[in-house]
Scaffold this motif. Structure first.
Motif, PDB file in Angstrom:
ATOM      1  N   GLY A   1       0.793  -1.218   0.000  1.00  9.98           N
ATOM      2  CA  GLY A   1       0.000   0.000   0.000  1.00  9.98           C
ATOM      3  C   GLY A   1       0.825   1.268   0.000  1.00  9.98           C
ATOM      4  N   LEU A   2       2.148   1.142   0.108  1.00 11.00           N
ATOM      5  CA  LEU A   2       3.048   2.303   0.154  1.00 11.00           C
ATOM      6  C   LEU A   2       4.044   2.282  -0.996  1.00 11.00           C
ATOM      7  CD1 LEU A   2       4.267   4.784   1.641  1.00 11.00           C
ATOM      8  CD2 LEU A   2       5.696   3.151   2.918  1.00 11.00           C
ATOM      9  N   VAL A   3       4.689   1.153  -1.217  1.00  6.89           N
ATOM     10  CA  VAL A   3       5.666   0.998  -2.292  1.00  6.89           C
ATOM     11  C   VAL A   3       5.027   0.123  -3.368  1.00  6.89           C
ATOM     12  CG1 VAL A   3       7.980   0.224  -2.924  1.00  6.89           C
ATOM     13  CG2 VAL A   3       7.562   1.174  -0.639  1.00  6.89           C
ATOM     14  N   ASP A   4       4.836   0.682  -4.534  1.00  9.02           N
ATOM     15  CA  ASP A   4       4.140  -0.056  -5.592  1.00  9.02           C
ATOM     16  C   ASP A   4       4.995  -1.230  -6.056  1.00  9.02           C
ATOM     17  OD1 ASP A   4       1.862  -0.412  -7.027  1.00  9.02           O
ATOM     18  OD2 ASP A   4       2.340   1.046  -8.596  1.00  9.02           O
ATOM     19  N   CYS A   5       4.364  -2.390  -6.161  1.00  9.53           N
ATOM     20  CA  CYS A   5       5.069  -3.604  -6.558  1.00  9.53           C
ATOM     21  C   CYS A   5       4.114  -4.465  -7.381  1.00  9.53           C
ATOM     22  CB  CYS A   5       5.556  -4.367  -5.327  1.00  9.53           C
ATOM     23  SG  CYS A   5       6.623  -5.776  -5.688  1.00  9.53           S
ATOM     24  N   ASN A   6       4.550  -4.878  -8.543  1.00  8.31           N
ATOM     25  CA  ASN A   6       3.711  -5.662  -9.446  1.00  8.31           C
ATOM     26  C   ASN A   6       3.823  -7.144  -9.109  1.00  8.31           C
ATOM     27  OD1 ASN A   6       2.225  -6.736 -11.510  1.00  8.31           O
ATOM     28  ND2 ASN A   6       3.610  -6.119 -13.146  1.00  8.31           N
ATOM     29  N   LEU A   7       2.948  -7.598  -8.240  1.00  8.76           N
ATOM     30  CA  LEU A   7       3.007  -8.996  -7.793  1.00  8.76           C
ATOM     31  C   LEU A   7       2.445  -9.972  -8.809  1.00  8.76           C
ATOM     32  CD1 LEU A   7       2.145  -8.782  -3.986  1.00  8.76           C
ATOM     33  CD2 LEU A   7       4.379  -8.801  -5.102  1.00  8.76           C
ATOM     34  N   SER A   8       1.991  -9.477  -9.954  1.00 13.17           N
ATOM     35  CA  SER A   8       1.528 -10.402 -10.992  1.00 13.17           C
ATOM     36  C   SER A   8       2.694 -11.146 -11.634  1.00 13.17           C
ATOM     37  CB  SER A   8       0.754  -9.651 -12.074  1.00 13.17           C
ATOM     38  OG  SER A   8       1.610  -8.793 -12.810  1.00 13.17           O
ATOM     39  N   LEU A   9       3.895 -10.617 -11.489  1.00 16.90           N
ATOM     40  CA  LEU A   9       5.062 -11.265 -12.078  1.00 16.90           C
ATOM     41  C   LEU A   9       5.271 -12.646 -11.466  1.00 16.90           C
ATOM     42  CD1 LEU A   9       7.543  -8.225 -12.063  1.00 16.90           C
ATOM     43  CD2 LEU A   9       6.105  -9.036 -13.943  1.00 16.90           C
ATOM     44  N   ASN A  10       5.623 -13.610 -12.310  1.00 14.69           N
ATOM     45  CA  ASN A  10       5.753 -14.991 -11.814  1.00 14.69           C
ATOM     46  C   ASN A  10       7.024 -15.215 -11.015  1.00 14.69           C
ATOM     47  OD1 ASN A  10       7.678 -15.060 -13.830  1.00 14.69           O
ATOM     48  ND2 ASN A  10       6.548 -16.455 -15.159  1.00 14.69           N
ATOM     49  N   ILE A  11       7.841 -14.169 -10.850  1.00 17.45           N
ATOM     50  CA  ILE A  11       9.027 -14.294  -9.981  1.00 17.45           C
ATOM     51  C   ILE A  11       8.642 -14.214  -8.514  1.00 17.45           C
ATOM     52  CG2 ILE A  11      10.641 -13.403 -11.698  1.00 17.45           C
ATOM     53  CD1 ILE A  11      10.484 -10.692 -10.216  1.00 17.45           C
ATOM     54  N   PHE A  12       7.411 -13.760  -8.218  1.00 17.03           N
ATOM     55  CA  PHE A  12       6.948 -13.651  -6.841  1.00 17.03           C
ATOM     56  C   PHE A  12       5.980 -14.796  -6.543  1.00 17.03           C
ATOM     57  CE2 PHE A  12       7.500  -9.036  -8.027  1.00 17.03           C
ATOM     58  CZ  PHE A  12       8.697  -8.866  -7.342  1.00 17.03           C
TER      59      PHE A  12
ATOM     60  N   ILE B   1       0.415   8.644  -1.256  1.00 17.98           N
ATOM     61  CA  ILE B   1       0.775   8.137   0.071  1.00 17.98           C
ATOM     62  C   ILE B   1       2.292   8.033   0.183  1.00 17.98           C
ATOM     63  CG2 ILE B   1       0.581   6.161   1.634  1.00 17.98           C
ATOM     64  CD1 ILE B   1      -2.216   5.667   0.383  1.00 17.98           C
ATOM     65  N   TRP B   2       2.949   7.542  -0.862  1.00 16.72           N
ATOM     66  CA  TRP B   2       4.406   7.441  -0.892  1.00 16.72           C
ATOM     67  C   TRP B   2       5.046   8.826  -0.790  1.00 16.72           C
ATOM     68  CZ3 TRP B   2       8.732   4.740  -0.501  1.00 16.72           C
ATOM     69  CH2 TRP B   2       9.890   5.199  -1.120  1.00 16.72           C
ATOM     70  N   GLU B   3       4.564   9.766  -1.589  1.00 11.71           N
ATOM     71  CA  GLU B   3       5.156  11.110  -1.584  1.00 11.71           C
ATOM     72  C   GLU B   3       4.983  11.797  -0.227  1.00 11.71           C
ATOM     73  OE1 GLU B   3       3.370  13.115  -4.857  1.00 11.71           O
ATOM     74  OE2 GLU B   3       4.414  11.896  -6.369  1.00 11.71           O
ATOM     75  N   LYS B   4       3.831  11.606   0.385  1.00 17.97           N
ATOM     76  CA  LYS B   4       3.596  12.209   1.697  1.00 17.97           C
ATOM     77  C   LYS B   4       4.544  11.627   2.740  1.00 17.97           C
ATOM     78  CE  LYS B   4       0.403  14.515   2.745  1.00 17.97           C
ATOM     79  NZ  LYS B   4       0.185  15.993   2.874  1.00 17.97           N
ATOM     80  N   GLU B   5       4.721  10.311   2.720  1.00 13.52           N
ATOM     81  CA  GLU B   5       5.635   9.698   3.690  1.00 13.52           C
ATOM     82  C   GLU B   5       7.080  10.128   3.433  1.00 13.52           C
ATOM     83  OE1 GLU B   5       6.882   5.214   4.996  1.00 13.52           O
ATOM     84  OE2 GLU B   5       4.804   5.843   5.305  1.00 13.52           O
ATOM     85  N   GLN B   6       7.468  10.235   2.160  1.00 18.43           N
ATOM     86  CA  GLN B   6       8.824  10.692   1.850  1.00 18.43           C
ATOM     87  C   GLN B   6       9.045  12.131   2.318  1.00 18.43           C
ATOM     88  OE1 GLN B   6      11.583   8.818   0.311  1.00 18.43           O
ATOM     89  NE2 GLN B   6      10.164   7.416   1.309  1.00 18.43           N
ATOM     90  N   GLU B   7       8.033  12.962   2.149  1.00 25.24           N
ATOM     91  CA  GLU B   7       8.113  14.340   2.645  1.00 25.24           C
ATOM     92  C   GLU B   7       8.325  14.362   4.151  1.00 25.24           C
ATOM     93  OE1 GLU B   7       4.839  17.843   3.464  1.00 25.24           O
ATOM     94  OE2 GLU B   7       4.638  16.641   1.633  1.00 25.24           O
ATOM     95  N   HIS B   8       7.593  13.508   4.864  1.00 28.87           N
ATOM     96  CA  HIS B   8       7.720  13.467   6.314  1.00 28.87           C
ATOM     97  C   HIS B   8       9.071  12.872   6.737  1.00 28.87           C
ATOM     98  CE1 HIS B   8       3.052  13.548   6.679  1.00 28.87           C
ATOM     99  NE2 HIS B   8       3.575  14.746   6.516  1.00 28.87           N
ATOM    100  N   ARG B   9       9.562  11.909   5.979  1.00 29.73           N
ATOM    101  CA  ARG B   9      10.867  11.336   6.310  1.00 29.73           C
ATOM    102  C   ARG B   9      11.974  12.386   6.152  1.00 29.73           C
ATOM    103  NH1 ARG B   9      15.350   8.875   3.988  1.00 29.73           N
ATOM    104  NH2 ARG B   9      16.272   7.258   5.318  1.00 29.73           N
ATOM    105  N   LYS B  10      11.935  13.145   5.069  1.00 27.53           N
ATOM    106  CA  LYS B  10      12.942  14.191   4.868  1.00 27.53           C
ATOM    107  C   LYS B  10      12.883  15.224   5.986  1.00 27.53           C
ATOM    108  CE  LYS B  10      12.973  13.706  -0.166  1.00 27.53           C
ATOM    109  NZ  LYS B  10      12.559  14.326  -1.453  1.00 27.53           N
ATOM    110  N   LYS B  11      11.685  15.566   6.404  1.00 24.80           N
ATOM    111  CA  LYS B  11      11.520  16.536   7.489  1.00 24.80           C
ATOM    112  C   LYS B  11      12.079  15.970   8.791  1.00 24.80           C
ATOM    113  CE  LYS B  11       7.817  18.894   7.267  1.00 24.80           C
ATOM    114  NZ  LYS B  11       6.409  19.358   7.309  1.00 24.80           N
ATOM    115  N   LEU B  12      11.840  14.680   9.030  1.00 26.72           N
ATOM    116  CA  LEU B  12      12.354  14.035  10.232  1.00 26.72           C
ATOM    117  C   LEU B  12      13.878  14.030  10.239  1.00 26.72           C
ATOM    118  CD1 LEU B  12      12.081  12.291  12.799  1.00 26.72           C
ATOM    119  CD2 LEU B  12      11.829  10.294  11.295  1.00 26.72           C
TER     120      LEU B  12
END
Length: 381
Positions: A181-192, A273-284
């Motif tokens: 829900g935070l880092v996009d990952c294509n789990l349709s790939l047969n490697i997963f 959601i990713w961009e918001k968390e990255q913004e907060h991480r940089k601020k932290l």
């Protein structure tokens, strides 16, 4: 209370999560798979819709979704089932949670399996060339990787690692407790083959509902047993998935909350959601770097991270620092964070670190309270 423990569980949740769980118990509250009456059918429909939402979010419509009470139970079902299938040589990252390492240790003690660590450099870079050499030297049966470390937030190159593992015929498991829900990952790939999610973390759902997605063609023996609501005369677990791994009464109110949380996340968009968390991480990080007595551990500019930052405070143990932050009204996590191998790798074992973790809802007020706590520490050092 300023909340900087989102890696343990995100807080607060979207308001719709609270209302959806309340409405489920007030308007439905029935069990699923245990009757043909309207309330039971409504619960069945809710569960089915939530499976479809997980598939949509993780881009894997052809894979099966299995719900479990915790990500730890999900990992146990997968790992123990694969060991029963005969896997022996297992590779893990240095950043795995005790949900993985304790499970493997149980079988490693009697020689059932051999466990190796994937090659990672001292500056937290996964070394794929060295990993290929490792696999050539001792062929993997199973590769398990945390998508993001719960101690340092480091994001692993899971696509490259799992692609390499598949070249050697290994089964693959990724632990997405800190990333679904935070880092996009294509789990349709047969490697997963398997991917584990925790509803109460970056999915912004409630506690008590997690699970995994799996390639339904894999024959994974069950390791937990019990009632499923059908085939009751059969004393073997059903062959059908997900029922083969979902025994007993499910946390349906939790699924209602997860349903609402995923809809909220899809509505916001995973990129936001990713961009918001990255913004907060940089601020932290910027805030922590203002103080001479703080040393950030494992933060390298060329690597990717979720919103987790671990640090040490000069002259104060991590446990003592946790008490100080608590008295100042700041919630942090201290110690080994259930991942001792990560601290051994980083040289912070056995005392551990002070872990700050931000989320989508981290507020300006949270940062201001943290600043006041750090000012207090500085004045009293």
């Amino acid at each position: 209370m300023a909340y900087f423990d989102n890696a343990a569980t995100t807080y607060p949740k979207p308001e719709v999560v609270y209302t959806s769980m309340d409405q489920f118990y007030r308007l439905n509250g029935a069990n699923a798979g245990r009757g043909r009456y309207n309330l039971a059918q409504g619960a069945n429909a809710l569960i089915g819709e939530t499976r479809a939402l997980v598939q949509e979010l993780l881009h894997c419509p052809a894979k099966q979704v299995v719900f479990t009470p915790t990500a730890t139970i999900a990992l146990n079902i997968i790992i123990q089932g694969l060991i029963r299938n005969g896997v022996q040589t297992i590779y893990i990252s240095p950043f795995e949670h005790n949900a993985v390492t304790r499970t493997l240790h149980y079988f490693q003690k009697d020689g059932t399996i051999i466990v190796h660590q994937l090659a990672v450099s001292r500056d937290f870079k996964y070394d794929l060339d060295r990993t290929k050499y490792q696999f050539e030297s001792e062929r993997p049966d199973l590769v398990i990787v945390s998508h993001a470390s719960n101690v340092f937030g480091l994001i692993a190159p899971v696509t490259e690692i799992c692609s390499l593992a598949k070249n050697f015929g290994a089964a693959t498991v990724i632990d997405m407790a800190q990333t679904a829900g935070l880092v996009d990952c294509n789990l349709s790939l047969n490697i997963f083959d398997f991917a584990v999610f925790a509803g109460h973390k970056t999915l912004y759902g409630p506690t008590g509902i997690s699970g995994f997605v799996m390639d339904p063609s894999i024959d994974l023996p069950p390791v937990l047993f019990g009632g499923t609501g059908f085939e009751s005369a059969n004393q073997n677990m059903p062959l059908s998935v997900p029922e083969r791994y979902e025994m007993g009464t499910m946390n349906i109110s939790g699924i209602a909350g997860l349903n609402a949380a995923i809809k909220w996340g899809l509505g916001c968009g995973i990129e936001e959601i990713w961009e918001k968390e990255q913004e907060h991480r940089k601020k932290l990080i910027a805030l922590l770097q203002e103080y001479w007595f703080i040393k950030i551990i494992g933060n390298y500019p060329d690597s990717n991270y979720v919103g987790i930052v671990s640090c040490l405070i000069e002259g104060i143990s991590s446990d003592s620092a946790g008490d100080i932050f608590d008295r100042c009204g700041v919630a942090v996590r201290t110690g080994l964070q259930c991942a001792p191998l990560a601290h051994q790798f980083a040289g912070t074992h056995p005392a551990g670190t002070i872990r700050f973790s931000v989320g989508y809802f981290t507020s300006e007020e949270d940062f201001e309270e943290l600043r006041q706590a750090l000012d207090y520490i500085e004045e009293n050092l």
